[in-house]
Design a protein around this motif. Structure first.
Motif, PDB file in Angstrom:
ATOM      1  N   LEU A 112       0.804  -1.222   0.000  1.00  0.00           N
ATOM      2  CA  LEU A 112       0.000   0.000   0.000  1.00  0.00           C
ATOM      3  C   LEU A 112       0.836   1.271   0.000  1.00  0.00           C
ATOM      4  O   LEU A 112       0.270   2.368  -0.024  1.00  0.00           O
ATOM      5  N   SER A 113       2.145   1.142   0.014  1.00  0.00           N
ATOM      6  CA  SER A 113       2.988   2.330   0.048  1.00  0.00           C
ATOM      7  C   SER A 113       2.847   3.127  -1.250  1.00  0.00           C
ATOM      8  O   SER A 113       2.481   2.575  -2.290  1.00  0.00           O
ATOM      9  N   PRO A 114       3.107   4.424  -1.224  1.00  0.00           N
ATOM     10  CA  PRO A 114       2.956   5.255  -2.427  1.00  0.00           C
ATOM     11  C   PRO A 114       3.761   4.756  -3.617  1.00  0.00           C
ATOM     12  O   PRO A 114       3.364   4.950  -4.763  1.00  0.00           O
ATOM     13  N   ASP A 115       4.884   4.103  -3.353  1.00  0.00           N
ATOM     14  CA  ASP A 115       5.719   3.577  -4.441  1.00  0.00           C
ATOM     15  C   ASP A 115       5.679   2.057  -4.500  1.00  0.00           C
ATOM     16  O   ASP A 115       6.581   1.430  -5.056  1.00  0.00           O
ATOM     17  N   GLY A 116       4.627   1.468  -3.922  1.00  0.00           N
ATOM     18  CA  GLY A 116       4.555   0.024  -3.829  1.00  0.00           C
ATOM     19  C   GLY A 116       3.937  -0.645  -5.045  1.00  0.00           C
ATOM     20  O   GLY A 116       3.544   0.012  -6.015  1.00  0.00           O
ATOM     21  N   PRO A 117       3.826  -1.975  -4.993  1.00  0.00           N
ATOM     22  CA  PRO A 117       3.291  -2.750  -6.121  1.00  0.00           C
ATOM     23  C   PRO A 117       1.883  -2.341  -6.545  1.00  0.00           C
ATOM     24  O   PRO A 117       1.570  -2.355  -7.734  1.00  0.00           O
ATOM     25  N   MET A 118       1.011  -1.990  -5.596  1.00  0.00           N
ATOM     26  CA  MET A 118      -0.344  -1.585  -5.966  1.00  0.00           C
ATOM     27  C   MET A 118      -0.322  -0.309  -6.796  1.00  0.00           C
ATOM     28  O   MET A 118      -1.078  -0.168  -7.769  1.00  0.00           O
ATOM     29  N   SER A 119       0.545   0.622  -6.433  1.00  0.00           N
ATOM     30  CA  SER A 119       0.666   1.859  -7.203  1.00  0.00           C
ATOM     31  C   SER A 119       1.212   1.588  -8.597  1.00  0.00           C
ATOM     32  O   SER A 119       0.765   2.182  -9.579  1.00  0.00           O
ATOM     33  N   TRP A 120       2.176   0.657  -8.702  1.00  0.00           N
ATOM     34  CA  TRP A 120       2.737   0.324 -10.006  1.00  0.00           C
ATOM     35  C   TRP A 120       1.686  -0.330 -10.900  1.00  0.00           C
ATOM     36  O   TRP A 120       1.593  -0.029 -12.079  1.00  0.00           O
ATOM     37  N   ALA A 121       0.885  -1.253 -10.310  1.00  0.00           N
ATOM     38  CA  ALA A 121      -0.037  -2.052 -11.120  1.00  0.00           C
ATOM     39  C   ALA A 121      -1.292  -1.288 -11.513  1.00  0.00           C
ATOM     40  O   ALA A 121      -1.801  -1.438 -12.628  1.00  0.00           O
ATOM     41  N   THR A 122      -1.821  -0.460 -10.599  1.00  0.00           N
ATOM     42  CA  THR A 122      -3.113   0.190 -10.840  1.00  0.00           C
ATOM     43  C   THR A 122      -3.010   1.699 -10.976  1.00  0.00           C
ATOM     44  O   THR A 122      -3.966   2.344 -11.410  1.00  0.00           O
ATOM     45  N   GLY A 123      -1.887   2.253 -10.585  1.00  0.00           N
ATOM     46  CA  GLY A 123      -1.762   3.704 -10.595  1.00  0.00           C
ATOM     47  C   GLY A 123      -2.434   4.366  -9.417  1.00  0.00           C
ATOM     48  O   GLY A 123      -2.501   5.595  -9.351  1.00  0.00           O
ATOM     49  N   TYR A 124      -2.957   3.574  -8.487  1.00  0.00           N
ATOM     50  CA  TYR A 124      -3.642   4.130  -7.308  1.00  0.00           C
ATOM     51  C   TYR A 124      -3.300   3.285  -6.088  1.00  0.00           C
ATOM     52  O   TYR A 124      -3.176   2.060  -6.166  1.00  0.00           O
TER      53      TYR A 124
END
Length: 259
Positions: A112-124
């Motif tokens: 859930l970090s700003p630069d984490g996998p979720m941000s990379w995959a979904t942009g959010y």
């Protein structure tokens, strides 16, 4: 029974008694002087009331989310999946229980970090806060809901479903009028775990909650940081009372009698 009475009920009794003690304002030492100030403050303080409402709301939301996820998965595992797929799903559900709590919580912190996998995959990514706390707690306690729901679906006799279909009921009507009443005790049993565990959690919110405060870490802060054991004990009565009320509510539905 002796171990339960001495180790568990005995410690609860000491907790309740210590809530009516006070502390020395200079040394911080516990003074065995009976007073109701701590209990009154725990109930009337606006900050504590806000945190209590937030904590109960999070526990209920986590319980609902776990039920929403567990019911279709439990139905598929019990009635639709092949034996091999069912075994694989059971292993997948129970394996996280063997992993360290901290490892799982910190894994979600990374996700859930700003630069984490979720941000990379979904942009959010929701970042750290209340939403992250709900997501993490839902993941942590989901197996405790899936297992009893799966067991409840397994106990539903197939001939009842066939009879309902033969009498002209649709699949949705069969699920609502035949299967749901039989599965509800399993959902109720799972909800007791998810609600009580979420209510008392103080580690996950510390890791992923950002500035979010819940009763667990408020109590921990009063006990460890503020060195105010009586006030921590008084605050501990709130989740204890909430769990008791929840158990009574589940009992009134009659669901627990069949678990």
């Amino acid at each position: 029974m002796a171990w339960l009475v001495v180790a568990y009920l005995g410690s609860l009794a000491v907790l309740l008694v210590s809530a009516f003690w006070t502390t020395n304002s200079f040394t911080g030492a516990v003074v065995h002087t009976v007073t109701g100030d701590n209990v009154i403050r725990a109930v009337t303080d606006e900050v504590f009331r806000t945190v209590t409402v937030r904590t109960v709301g999070v526990a209920l939301l986590v319980t609902v989310l776990c039920a929403v996820l567990a019911v279709p998965l439990g139905l598929y595992m019990a009635k639709i999946a092949s034996p091999r797929t069912r075994l694989a799903l059971v292993v997948a559900v129970t394996t996280p229980l063997w992993a360290s709590y901290l490892v799982k919580a910190y894994a979600w912190r990374v996700m859930l970090s700003p630069d984490g996998p979720m941000s990379w995959a979904t942009g959010y990514t929701p970042g750290y806060g209340l939403v992250a706390t709900v997501i993490t707690l839902t993941y942590l306690w989901l197996p405790y809901m899936i297992i009893p729901v799966f067991a409840a679906f397994e106990r539903v006799p197939n001939h009842l479903v066939d009879a309902s279909s033969d009498l002209g009921a649709s699949d949705l009507s069969t699920l609502r009028m035949v299967v749901a009443p039989l599965v509800f005790p399993g959902i109720a049993a799972g909800s007791i775990f998810t609600f009580s565990l979420s209510l008392g959690d103080y580690i996950a919110v510390t890791i992923v909650g950002g500035k979010t405060q819940m009763l667990g870490n408020i109590i921990y802060g009063q006990l460890v940081t503020a060195n105010n054991q009586p006030l921590a004990a008084a605050l501990s009565i709130i989740p204890l009372a909430a769990v008791i009320l929840y158990l009574l509510a589940m009992r009134r539905t009659g669901a627990l009698e069949n678990v």
